[in-house]
Every structure is written in C-alpha cells, then in structure tokens.
Design an enzyme around this catalytic site. Structure first.
Site, short mmCIF file in Angstrom:
data_model
loop_
_atom_site.label_atom_id
_atom_site.label_comp_id
_atom_site.label_asym_id
_atom_site.label_seq_id
_atom_site.Cartn_x
_atom_site.Cartn_y
_atom_site.Cartn_z
N ARG A 59 -11.48 -13.41 28.98
CA ARG A 59 -10.37 -12.48 29.23
C ARG A 59 -9.54 -12.66 30.59
O ARG A 59 -8.34 -12.90 30.48
CB ARG A 59 -10.71 -11.00 29.24
CG ARG A 59 -10.54 -10.34 28.10
CD ARG A 59 -11.70 -9.37 27.67
NE ARG A 59 -12.79 -9.81 28.10
CZ ARG A 59 -13.61 -10.39 27.11
NH1 ARG A 59 -13.45 -10.59 25.91
NH2 ARG A 59 -14.71 -10.97 27.22
N THR A 60 -9.99 -12.88 31.65
CA THR A 60 -9.15 -12.71 32.77
C THR A 60 -8.44 -14.29 32.87
O THR A 60 -7.35 -14.30 33.04
CB THR A 60 -10.12 -12.85 34.14
OG1 THR A 60 -10.85 -11.51 34.03
CG2 THR A 60 -9.59 -12.91 35.40
N LYS A 88 -17.75 -34.20 41.34
CA LYS A 88 -18.05 -35.39 42.04
C LYS A 88 -18.77 -35.05 43.68
O LYS A 88 -18.80 -35.80 44.46
CB LYS A 88 -17.11 -36.41 42.36
CG LYS A 88 -16.40 -36.97 41.21
CD LYS A 88 -15.35 -37.91 41.07
CE LYS A 88 -14.48 -38.13 40.16
NZ LYS A 88 -13.24 -38.93 40.22
N ARG A 109 -11.52 -17.70 40.74
CA ARG A 109 -12.49 -16.99 40.35
C ARG A 109 -13.79 -17.87 41.17
O ARG A 109 -13.78 -19.18 40.73
CB ARG A 109 -12.68 -16.89 38.59
CG ARG A 109 -14.22 -16.27 38.43
CD ARG A 109 -14.25 -15.75 36.96
NE ARG A 109 -13.55 -14.50 36.88
CZ ARG A 109 -13.96 -13.92 35.77
NH1 ARG A 109 -14.70 -14.10 34.86
NH2 ARG A 109 -13.15 -12.77 35.71
N HIS A 137 -12.77 -7.40 41.97
CA HIS A 137 -11.91 -7.91 41.16
C HIS A 137 -10.64 -7.30 40.82
O HIS A 137 -10.41 -6.38 40.00
CB HIS A 137 -12.86 -7.80 39.68
CG HIS A 137 -12.23 -8.67 38.37
ND1 HIS A 137 -10.87 -9.31 38.39
CD2 HIS A 137 -12.79 -9.08 37.15
CE1 HIS A 137 -10.90 -10.00 37.23
NE2 HIS A 137 -12.11 -9.83 36.42
C1 NCD Z 1 -15.69 -8.92 34.06
C2 NCD Z 1 -15.94 -9.64 35.35
O1 NCD Z 1 -15.87 -11.07 35.08
O2 NCD Z 1 -16.30 -9.26 36.32
N1 NCD Z 1 -15.01 -9.46 33.05
C3 NCD Z 1 -13.73 -9.53 32.99
O3 NCD Z 1 -13.32 -10.02 33.95
N2 NCD Z 1 -13.24 -9.00 32.16
C4 NCD Z 1 -17.18 -7.85 33.81
C5 NCD Z 1 -18.05 -8.74 33.49
O4 NCD Z 1 -18.11 -9.95 33.29
O5 NCD Z 1 -19.03 -7.95 33.22
#
Ligand code: NCD
Length: 312
Positions: A59-60, A88, A109, A137
C-alpha cells in the site's frame, strides 16, 4: 497561507505543528475530488520522486506512486532493492547520494530505525519516511489522523483504542504522538500483551498530554471507544519464531466483540491483516474503514504532502 512544508523532510511526526496539519487538511480536501473521480492534475509536472523501499510494501509504495502519477510527476520506483547496486554491496550513503542527483524528493522505507533521517542528513532534497523498522510511519499517521478527525469533526474528546503490536508497530507510534497535536482531548486505551507494550518513551509522552489506560483485554477497551485501531503483530521484528506464533493471534476483532460498542465507533487498520486480528466478517461492516475511507484518505493526504513539500 504560507506553505511551511515546502522543501521540508517528513521523517518523524515530531516535526509537524498544528499549523502544518491545518495546511495538510485543507490541501487533502482539495485532492479528494481527484481521488474520488480518479482524475488527474499536473502540479507535479517536471518533478521526479525516487521511491527507495529497502523493505517490502504494497500500500505505501502503491499509494505514493499513485499520488505522484495522479499529479503528473515522474518516479523512480524501487519496491525492494533487488536488481540494484545495493545487491552488489553499494552503501546506503552512496545510494542516497546517487538518487539525490536524479530526483527532487526521496521516499524511503527501511528495516532499520533512523535510516530515513540518516538519508535526510546526506541530501538537500526532501526525504519522506515511508516506515523505518519499528520506528515511525509519519505519512500513515497523518492520514489516519485525518480519517479520525473527518469522522468526528465536532467531538472535543475522543477515546482511541490502539490494539495489537504496540511495541514494534510503527504506525501506532506515529499516530499516538500525532493525535496529541490536534486540539482534542484524547483518552488512549493501549491494548497489547505485556510483551508487546508501547515503548515507554512514547507512553510517557502520551501520559503527559492525555489520559492513558492500559490493558491486555480488547473487550475491556471496546465499550466507550470512538476509534478502534487494530494492528498486525510484526512477524519480521521477532528473533524467536515461537514467540511470534504465540502472540500473532492474541486478538480477533469480530461483531460479537463489538456488542456494546458505541454506535458511531470506527474500525481502522493500516493493513495488511495477517493473522486474523480483524475477522473477515468485519470487512463489509459500515463501521470498518480500512478497505475504503482510510485508503482513500491515504491517497489524498499523500498527494497533499507531495504537493506541499515539492511546490512553494
Ligand atoms: C504498515 C507498515 O508497513 O508499517 N503497513 C502499511 O504501511 N500500510 C503496517 C504493517 O505492515 O503492519
């Protein structure tokens, strides 16, 4: 209104002010029409966003990519660093410096806490933290907060239950801190097994600025809650797989557990639901927002953030 977010990093919710939030809410409102009618715009034309995801995401990653594309921007999308020079052995520092030359903004991320902030120190480009290990987040918290405030525009006092993995769950770390900045009186119900308790630093900040109740019983917290925010037990942060197995299905939110809940209660989850922490029977329940409103707000808020950060 002065755009205080222009050129800024978003690596933690700590940097956001109430005025920033007002700006984001206004801009997100503008974006909603684009999201609802699947329209597009060109306000990010000529801007390139590098999406460097060193850890898996559905999703993100997709919602940031959708946000960039609906606003006419370009992207360098890496969902996982397979097939890149990271394989590498290229250092994080070099990867960041390389993409800073190509892109106008970096969305990062990483499985380790603090890496997006580390990146921000290496580049003049704005950096957005899309999740750093068990840290934060922030963009998720911004749209989760937006979702809550839109549902309860008038309520001055809100009871918010955060349940599941409060230790490793970065979404609840950011969300709880951000909710303190919204001018509402918040009562938090922190619901987790003892081993998955909210880090003490965050609990202390919450206790200074709100009421906090702790329990390991979800049922106790349900009645009287305006918001029930469920989370997945974060398998990837456990050293001992047996421990994860013991804890993964500690909670299961279903219709029967909600008997006695407020009529207006909303059920949220950042997704993915991984071990039945919300029963599938809730998916089409009008109280559940995780497959509709929460996702849509995710798009409009991320579009707003990108526009504010990238355009003066
Ligand atoms: C969350 C995350 O990655 O922290 N997911 C997300 O970004 N929608 C929650 C999760 O992975 O549990």
């Amino acid at each position: 209104m002065i755009n205080s977010l222009f050129g800024k990093d978003l690596t933690t919710v700590d940097s956001l002010t109430s005025a920033d939030l007002e700006l984001i809410w206004t801009k997100s409102g503008e974006m909603q029409e684009i999201v609802n009618r699947k329209k597009s715009d060109n306000r990010l034309q000529g801007k390139i966003t590098a999406m460097l995801f060193f850890e898996p995401s559905t999703r993100t990653f997709s919602s940031f990519l959708t946000a960039v594309q609906r606003l006419g921007g370009g992207s360098l999308p890496f969902n996982g660093m397979k097939n890149t020079s990271v394989e590498k052995g290229e250092s994080f520092e070099h990867t960041i410096r390389v993409f800073s030359v190509y892109a106008d903004c970096l969305i990062i991320r990483h499985p380790e806490i603090g890496y997006p902030a580390r990146a921000a120190a290496l580049t003049d480009n704005p950096v957005i933290n899309a999740g750093d290990g068990a840290g934060e987040h922030p963009s998720q918290a911004v749209f989760d907060t937006y979702t809550i405030l839109k549902r309860f525009p008038e309520k001055k006092e809100l009871t918010v239950t955060l349940a599941g993995d409060l230790k490793y769950g970065r979404t609840v770390h950011s969300l709880s801190k951000l909710l303190l900045k919204c001018g509402r009186k918040i009562t938090f119900n922190l619901v987790s097994p003892l081993m998955l308790s909210m880090p003490s630093q965050i609990t202390e900040a919450l206790e200074r600025n709100s009421s906090v109740r702790r329990t390991d019983q979800l049922k106790e917290a349900v009645n009287g809650s305006d918001v029930i925010y469920m989370t997945r037990v974060q398998k990837e942060r456990f050293n001992d797989p047996d421990e994860y197995e013991k804890l993964k299905s500690f909670y299961r939110l279903n219709k029967s557990l909600l008997t006695g809940a407020n009529k207006e209660v909303i059920i949220m989850h950042p997704l993915p639901i991984a071990a039945g922490e919300i029963s599938p029977e809730m998916d089409n329940d009008p109280r559940s927002l995780y497959l509709n409103e929460q996702l849509k707000n995710g798009l409009s808020v991320r579009m707003a953030l990108l526009d504010l950060i990238l355009n003066p």
